[in-house]
Structure formats: structure tokens, C-alpha cells
Design a protein around this motif. Structure first.
Motif, PDB file in Angstrom:
ATOM      1  N   ALA A 164      47.654  12.028 -49.631  1.00 57.44           N
ATOM      2  CA  ALA A 164      47.259  13.217 -50.405  1.00 57.44           C
ATOM      3  C   ALA A 164      45.785  13.544 -50.185  1.00 57.44           C
ATOM      4  O   ALA A 164      45.422  14.716 -50.032  1.00 57.44           O
ATOM      5  CB  ALA A 164      47.539  12.976 -51.886  1.00 57.44           C
ATOM      6  N   LEU A 165      44.936  12.515 -50.164  1.00 52.14           N
ATOM      7  CA  LEU A 165      43.511  12.740 -49.947  1.00 52.14           C
ATOM      8  C   LEU A 165      43.261  13.351 -48.571  1.00 52.14           C
ATOM      9  O   LEU A 165      42.417  14.246 -48.420  1.00 52.14           O
ATOM     10  CB  LEU A 165      42.756  11.418 -50.087  1.00 52.14           C
ATOM     11  CG  LEU A 165      41.234  11.478 -49.876  1.00 52.14           C
ATOM     12  CD1 LEU A 165      40.590  12.385 -50.921  1.00 52.14           C
ATOM     13  CD2 LEU A 165      40.635  10.070 -49.930  1.00 52.14           C
ATOM     14  N   THR A 166      44.006  12.878 -47.576  1.00 51.94           N
ATOM     15  CA  THR A 166      43.863  13.422 -46.225  1.00 51.94           C
ATOM     16  C   THR A 166      44.213  14.899 -46.199  1.00 51.94           C
ATOM     17  O   THR A 166      43.539  15.701 -45.537  1.00 51.94           O
ATOM     18  CB  THR A 166      44.773  12.663 -45.244  1.00 51.94           C
ATOM     19  OG1 THR A 166      44.418  11.274 -45.250  1.00 51.94           O
ATOM     20  CG2 THR A 166      44.629  13.211 -43.829  1.00 51.94           C
ATOM     21  N   GLN A 167      45.269  15.281 -46.925  1.00 50.12           N
ATOM     22  CA  GLN A 167      45.646  16.691 -46.967  1.00 50.12           C
ATOM     23  C   GLN A 167      44.583  17.553 -47.628  1.00 50.12           C
ATOM     24  O   GLN A 167      44.321  18.682 -47.195  1.00 50.12           O
ATOM     25  CB  GLN A 167      46.977  16.843 -47.708  1.00 50.12           C
ATOM     26  CG  GLN A 167      48.188  16.508 -46.871  1.00 50.12           C
ATOM     27  CD  GLN A 167      48.334  17.449 -45.692  1.00 50.12           C
ATOM     28  OE1 GLN A 167      48.616  18.629 -45.841  1.00 50.12           O
ATOM     29  NE2 GLN A 167      48.142  16.925 -44.484  1.00 50.12           N
ATOM     30  N   VAL A 168      43.955  17.032 -48.674  1.00 48.34           N
ATOM     31  CA  VAL A 168      42.887  17.772 -49.345  1.00 48.34           C
ATOM     32  C   VAL A 168      41.718  18.006 -48.383  1.00 48.34           C
ATOM     33  O   VAL A 168      41.184  19.115 -48.283  1.00 48.34           O
ATOM     34  CB  VAL A 168      42.405  17.012 -50.595  1.00 48.34           C
ATOM     35  CG1 VAL A 168      41.163  17.673 -51.191  1.00 48.34           C
ATOM     36  CG2 VAL A 168      43.513  16.954 -51.640  1.00 48.34           C
ATOM     37  N   VAL A 169      41.337  16.943 -47.663  1.00 49.09           N
ATOM     38  CA  VAL A 169      40.245  17.062 -46.706  1.00 49.09           C
ATOM     39  C   VAL A 169      40.631  18.017 -45.580  1.00 49.09           C
ATOM     40  O   VAL A 169      39.823  18.835 -45.122  1.00 49.09           O
ATOM     41  CB  VAL A 169      39.867  15.677 -46.135  1.00 49.09           C
ATOM     42  CG1 VAL A 169      38.804  15.808 -45.045  1.00 49.09           C
ATOM     43  CG2 VAL A 169      39.366  14.767 -47.247  1.00 49.09           C
ATOM     44  N   ARG A 170      41.884  17.931 -45.129  1.00 49.48           N
ATOM     45  CA  ARG A 170      42.359  18.798 -44.032  1.00 49.48           C
ATOM     46  C   ARG A 170      42.300  20.272 -44.420  1.00 49.48           C
ATOM     47  O   ARG A 170      41.909  21.127 -43.624  1.00 49.48           O
ATOM     48  CB  ARG A 170      43.783  18.403 -43.649  1.00 49.48           C
ATOM     49  CG  ARG A 170      44.368  19.232 -42.504  1.00 49.48           C
ATOM     50  CD  ARG A 170      45.790  18.776 -42.198  1.00 49.48           C
ATOM     51  NE  ARG A 170      46.333  19.481 -41.056  1.00 49.48           N
ATOM     52  CZ  ARG A 170      46.959  20.648 -41.116  1.00 49.48           C
ATOM     53  NH1 ARG A 170      47.109  21.246 -42.297  1.00 49.48           N
ATOM     54  NH2 ARG A 170      47.438  21.221 -40.020  1.00 49.48           N
ATOM     55  N   GLN A 171      42.683  20.577 -45.652  1.00 47.38           N
ATOM     56  CA  GLN A 171      42.671  21.966 -46.096  1.00 47.38           C
ATOM     57  C   GLN A 171      41.258  22.521 -46.189  1.00 47.38           C
ATOM     58  O   GLN A 171      41.034  23.713 -45.972  1.00 47.38           O
ATOM     59  CB  GLN A 171      43.378  22.071 -47.448  1.00 47.38           C
ATOM     60  CG  GLN A 171      44.884  21.861 -47.356  1.00 47.38           C
ATOM     61  CD  GLN A 171      45.546  21.806 -48.709  1.00 47.38           C
ATOM     62  OE1 GLN A 171      44.891  21.954 -49.737  1.00 47.38           O
ATOM     63  NE2 GLN A 171      46.853  21.585 -48.733  1.00 47.38           N
ATOM     64  N   SER A 172      40.309  21.650 -46.512  1.00 49.04           N
ATOM     65  CA  SER A 172      38.923  22.108 -46.596  1.00 49.04           C
ATOM     66  C   SER A 172      38.257  22.189 -45.225  1.00 49.04           C
ATOM     67  O   SER A 172      37.169  22.740 -45.089  1.00 49.04           O
ATOM     68  CB  SER A 172      38.111  21.172 -47.497  1.00 49.04           C
ATOM     69  OG  SER A 172      38.051  19.868 -46.932  1.00 49.04           O
ATOM     70  N   ALA A 173      38.928  21.612 -44.205  1.00 51.40           N
ATOM     71  CA  ALA A 173      38.395  21.665 -42.842  1.00 51.40           C
ATOM     72  C   ALA A 173      39.467  22.211 -41.916  1.00 51.40           C
ATOM     73  O   ALA A 173      39.743  21.658 -40.852  1.00 51.40           O
ATOM     74  CB  ALA A 173      37.946  20.279 -42.391  1.00 51.40           C
TER      75      ALA A 173
END
Length: 202
Positions: A164-173
């Protein structure tokens, strides 16, 4: 219930160190979506539960066999991690999360499960953890089952959080090129695989 909660704590502590499975979970979550990361984590949690069962229920014949072949299994795991890293490093593929097939999902699970199984030393780690938490003497199958279930919940909670954390970071980048991510994590996996093989050689 105390066994279940202690198992969750042990599972969390066991899953926190970010190794090859952690890097693989992040790479797959980034390139193929959170479902891919969850399937990868599920395979690792299943392998952890297998070794936790050996420790909890005292399956000494199986543990002796696995520890006797520890070097071979660890070398196989290092080679597998290295091969996967080279694949991502030299053949990065942009994968649409919506286009995953069931066969691909099974592959995500099995690769992380096999990598987890190539670490028989986990048996000793679990035995130490059980002893530290005062769980070395189980009174029955029910308590043992709760403890193993807790280990699964603890490890899988960590992999779910990481995905989930990876997806959050991915969406912001979102503008970051996927091919660079694949190459980056390909290099990380190569480093992990080479480190395993080098440690065995030395």
C-alpha cells in the motif's frame, strides 16, 4: 488468544527486515499494482508459516533434513534472486496492472514462496523467537495453530502495508519512468543474490 497476539508480534518482527522479498514486493507493487505486491507477500508469508510450523510442532526429522541441505537450498535461492534481478535489469517490461492473468498471479505467489523456502535458517530464528517470548512449550495443537496463525497475520500485515505504501508513493510520482524503476530494482535484486552467493563462497 495470547498465543495469537504473540505470534502476530513475532511475524511483524520477522517480516520487518527488508531483503530480497521486500525489494521484489515493492518492484511488483510499483510496476503491476498492489494486487501483485499482495500476492508476492502472500507467498513469503506462506513460507514463513511452513517454517513456523516446523518450530512449533517440533518436526525434527524435517528440520534436520532442511538444515542439512541448507547450503544447497540457500545457493539455489541466491541464484534465483540473481536471475530475477538480471531479467528486470536487462529486460524491463511495462505491465498494465489491469492485464494480469491468473497464471501470472500464481507465478507471483510461487516465486516468493520458493525464495522463502530457500532459507532453512528461518527455523532456528523462529525457535529463538518462540523461546524468547516464552512459547517453547506448547500445550496443544490449538495453541500451536493460533501461534502459527499469528505469525502469518503479522508477516502478511507487513507485506500489505509495504504494498500500500508503494502505491501511495507511486501515485505521487506518476511521471517517473517505469523502465528506470525496473532497472533500479533489478540492480537491487542482483546485489542481494550476489551477496548470498558471496557469503556462501566465503
Amino acid at each position: 488468544m495470547a498465543c495469537l497476539l504473540r505470534g502476530v508480534v513475532i511475524g511483524l518482527l520477522f517480516g520487518l527486515p527488508v531483503g530480497a522479498i521486500g525489494a521484489l514486493t515493492v518492484q511488483r507493487s510499483w510496476s503491476m499494482g498492489v494486487k501483485a505486491g499482495l500476492l508476492t507477500g502472500l507467498g513469503s508469508s506462506a513460507a514463513d508459516c511452513f517454517y513456523a510450523c516446523i518450530g512449533v510442532f517440533g518436526l525434527t526429522v524435517l528440520s534436520d533434513f532442511l538444515l542439512r541441505w541448507q547450503t544447497v537450498l540457500t545457493a539455489a535461492g541466491g541464484l534465483l534472486i540473481l536471475a530475477m534481478g538480471l531479467k528486470h535489469l536487462f529486460r524491463p517490461q511495462e505491465t498494465d496492472p489491469g492485464q494480469q492473468r491468473p497464471v501470472a498471479g500464481a507465478k507471483l505467489f510461487l516465486t516468493s514462496f520458493v525464495i522463502g523456502l530457500t532459507n532453512p535458517a528461518a527455523i532456528l530464528t523462529f525457535l529463538f523467537a518462540f523461546s524468547y517470548f516464552g512459547l517453547s512449550q506448547m500445550r496443544g495443537m490449538a495453541e500451536g495453530g493460533l501461534l502459527v496463525g499469528g505469525v502469518f497475520l503479522g508477516t502478511y500485515f507487513w507485506w500489505s502495508f509495504l504494498s500500500a505504501l508503494t502505491q501511495v508513493v507511486r501515485q505521487s510520482a506518476s511521471g517517473f519512468p517505469l523502465r528506470i524503476v525496473n532497472r533500479l530494482f533489478g540492480g537491487v535484486l542482483c546485489a542481494f543474490g550476489a551477496a548470498v552467493l558471496l557469503r556462501l563462497a566465503l
